[in-house]
Design an enzyme around this catalytic site. Structure first.
Site, PDB file in Angstrom:
ATOM      1  N   HIS A   1      -3.706  16.593  -3.229  1.00 25.88           N
ATOM      2  CA  HIS A   1      -4.155  16.784  -1.851  1.00 25.88           C
ATOM      3  C   HIS A   1      -3.990  18.223  -1.363  1.00 25.88           C
ATOM      4  O   HIS A   1      -4.347  18.541  -0.224  1.00 25.88           O
ATOM      5  CB  HIS A   1      -3.405  15.831  -0.921  1.00 25.88           C
ATOM      6  CG  HIS A   1      -3.928  14.427  -0.971  1.00 25.88           C
ATOM      7  ND1 HIS A   1      -3.998  13.708  -2.134  1.00 25.88           N
ATOM      8  CD2 HIS A   1      -4.411  13.606   0.003  1.00 25.88           C
ATOM      9  CE1 HIS A   1      -4.497  12.508  -1.882  1.00 25.88           C
ATOM     10  NE2 HIS A   1      -4.761  12.427  -0.591  1.00 25.88           N
TER      11      HIS A   1
ATOM     12  N   TYR B   1       0.821  -1.205   0.000  1.00 27.16           N
ATOM     13  CA  TYR B   1       0.000   0.000   0.000  1.00 27.16           C
ATOM     14  C   TYR B   1       0.859   1.260   0.000  1.00 27.16           C
ATOM     15  O   TYR B   1       1.758   1.442   0.816  1.00 27.16           O
ATOM     16  CB  TYR B   1      -0.939   0.035   1.210  1.00 27.16           C
ATOM     17  CG  TYR B   1      -1.701   1.333   1.294  1.00 27.16           C
ATOM     18  CD1 TYR B   1      -2.704   1.622   0.377  1.00 27.16           C
ATOM     19  CD2 TYR B   1      -1.390   2.293   2.253  1.00 27.16           C
ATOM     20  CE1 TYR B   1      -3.386   2.830   0.421  1.00 27.16           C
ATOM     21  CE2 TYR B   1      -2.067   3.502   2.309  1.00 27.16           C
ATOM     22  CZ  TYR B   1      -3.056   3.763   1.386  1.00 27.16           C
ATOM     23  OH  TYR B   1      -3.726   4.960   1.418  1.00 27.16           O
TER      24      TYR B   1
ATOM     25  N   ARG C   1     -13.526  32.938  46.275  1.00 27.27           N
ATOM     26  CA  ARG C   1     -13.190  31.888  47.238  1.00 27.27           C
ATOM     27  C   ARG C   1     -12.704  30.604  46.570  1.00 27.27           C
ATOM     28  O   ARG C   1     -11.873  29.874  47.125  1.00 27.27           O
ATOM     29  CB  ARG C   1     -14.428  31.601  48.106  1.00 27.27           C
ATOM     30  CG  ARG C   1     -14.129  30.710  49.275  1.00 27.27           C
ATOM     31  CD  ARG C   1     -15.295  30.507  50.229  1.00 27.27           C
ATOM     32  NE  ARG C   1     -16.567  31.042  49.838  1.00 27.27           N
ATOM     33  CZ  ARG C   1     -17.720  30.382  49.959  1.00 27.27           C
ATOM     34  NH1 ARG C   1     -17.721  29.137  50.424  1.00 27.27           N
ATOM     35  NH2 ARG C   1     -18.852  30.941  49.634  1.00 27.27           N
TER      36      ARG C   1
END
Length: 511
Positions: A84, A54, A284
């Protein structure tokens, strides 16, 4: 400019913080070179073989079943990068891009990507000579790698795309040439190695983390000043209270606030005879809230440090096993979770700060401070609308803090059917921290104005330094004026670390 030598797999948050804030010249320790070259040789063997591997001699994603001839493997990689480059939107900030490039170097340096050493050298030279790829910020879903943004980064490596050099945007090839560099033709798998990975998401998450931590530290100082402005009690800061609970962030936050308030005349003036039994939670419970946010940031930091040292492309070369294996390390789920955690922390630090602002401008709650902190209320509105602005920013951050990692959507013809959305989960942190810094900047103005109304009583020496730093830039608000520049200046004092520098005291560290 300082040079920082990094050992892949052993980089610390301190190293990454230095890369982000100082932008040094970065290089990899040469000790990783043999593993890098061994993996590259294994890829070359696979490319020359007949078995499909691949991304080496096949197509990509849903096209993985298409076998590619050996003579076309270089064209395959070039086409991959060009196809891309589909990012849109604003350009990634320079320091984030440099961090992203550094992370890609670290991933390559693990010796599992199969790229040649000369590509690592080119990336290092680009960092050294200030060739910064122009990368659009939008387009990644945080799975199968941060494909689009990493492709834009890689385009410059092959002489395409655009890069910034000395403030000028040039075509990629010209940018390299101006720095005395040459583009490189990609070999088998090298394009895929560049664009598979989480480096875009991780860089933005780290940037958000570092900026958020500075804001949280500043919040401790500013909240101490607010405590004196409303003549609040320091009893909730006693160490025994926090030791009994045991959370690190809470304990450190209380300690920092105690040290910052030490010696305040304002505090000493109302130890006895004060009719108030307790302060509101925003005063506080500051150690419990911001301290918890600090702990959450540290948890996210642990994840991001691991990710920064990871090999995250696909397939990976397992040199000891002699195998090239497809996996899913490119999936940015850990980064997505970390970004969501940081977002929650940023939102909460701002939420409690906004309540302190509301407290100081409200005459029914501020213990005798004038309405909206103006000496002549009615004719003047003082800081009335500055408080409203912080309410808007706080609400915006609450919306932005909704989780991104749960928002998966299938892509690439359902091959990539679960994605992390880490990219925009991380990218929103920049906007959120900027909102937080505006909130803290307004609190700083309110607290400084409030303490001045307590004269002749004085605050602590450390907090007086903070007030002096504010007043060196922003005059006291005696009557209404055009306030937007004051808000911008005060925000910059927070964002750029001036408030922390004015205190000069030891504050809790991220690492």
């Amino acid at each position: 400019m300082k040079t920082l030598s990094l050992v892949p797999g052993q980089v610390t948050l301190s190293d990454l913080s230095e890369v982000y804030w100082s932008q040094p010249v970065v290089s990899l320790d040469d000790g990783c070179k043999p593993k890098v070259e061994a993996a590259a040789n294994r890829i070359l063997e696979a490319a020359a073989g007949e078995d499909p591997v691949y991304g080496v001699n096949t197509g990509f994603g849903k096209l993985a079943s298409h076998k590619i001839a050996a003579k076309d493997t270089s064209t395959l990689q070039r086409n991959l990068i060009l196809s891309h480059c589909c990012g849109v939107g604003s350009t990634v900030p320079r320091r984030v891009t440099r961090l992203m490039m550094t992370l890609k170097l670290l991933s390559f340096g693990r010796g599992a990507s199969g790229v040649r050493w000369e590509l690592i050298e080119l990336l290092q030279q680009m960092l050294a000579k200030g060739v910064t790829p122009v990368i659009p910020a939008q387009g990644s879903v945080g799975a199968s790698g941060d494909l689009a943004p990493l492709a834009h980064m890689t385009a410059v490596v092959i002489g395409e795309g655009e890069a910034e050099v000395d403030g000028t945007i040039l075509p990629g090839g010209k940018a390299l040439k101006s720095a005395g560099l040459e583009p490189i033709q990609l070999g088998p798998k090298e394009g895929l190695a560049f664009i598979n990975g989480t480096q875009f998401s991780t860089a933005f998450a780290l940037a958000g983390l570092f900026e958020a931590w500075r804001a949280a530290q500043s919040a401790l100082v500013i909240s101490a000043l607010s405590t004196d402005a409303i003549m609040g009690s320091t009893a909730p800061l006693q160490p025994e209270i926090h030791t009994l609970r045991g959370h690190r962030g809470q304990t450190e936050a209380a300690s920092a606030m105690r040290a910052t308030l030490a010696g305040s005349e304002i505090r000493e003036s109302h130890r006895d005879g004060d009719t108030r039994v307790q302060d509101p939670y925003c005063i506080r419970c500051q150690p419990q809230v911001t301290g918890a946010a600090m702990d959450v940031m540290r948890q996210a930091a642990t994840t991001l440090e691991i990710e920064a040292n990871a090999a995250t492309d696909n397939p990976l070369v397992l040199t000891e096993a002699g195998a090239i294996v497809s996996g899913g390390n490119f999936h940015a789920e850990p980064v997505g979770f970390a970004a969501d955690m940081i977002a929650l922390a940023v939102s909460e630090v701002g939420a409690i700060a906004q309540r302190r602002i509301a407290l100081m401008v409200d005459p029914t709650l501020s213990f005798d401070l004038p309405p909206f902190l103006t000496p002549d209320p009615g004719l003047n509105s003082g800081l009335m609308i500055a408080e409203v602005t912080t309410a808007a920013l706080m609400s915006e951050n609450k919306h932005l803090a909704n989780p991104c990692v749960t928002d998966s959507t299938p892509t690439s013809a359902n091959q990539e059917d679960h994605v992390s959305m880490a990219a925009h989960g991380a990218r929103r942190l920049t906007r959120m921290v900027e909102n937080l810094n505006y909130i803290l900047g307004v609190e700083l103005l309110c607290a400084t104005q409030g303490v001045e109304f307590r004269a002749p009583l004085a605050t602590s020496e450390l907090l007086q330094r903070v007030m002096n730093r504010v007043r060196a830039e922003i005059p006291t608000l005696n009557e209404d004026r055009y306030l937007a520049p004051d808000l911008e200046t005060s925000k910059c004092l927070v964002a750029e670390g001036d408030i922390l520098g004015a205190v000069g005291a030891q504050m809790p560290g991220l690492f």
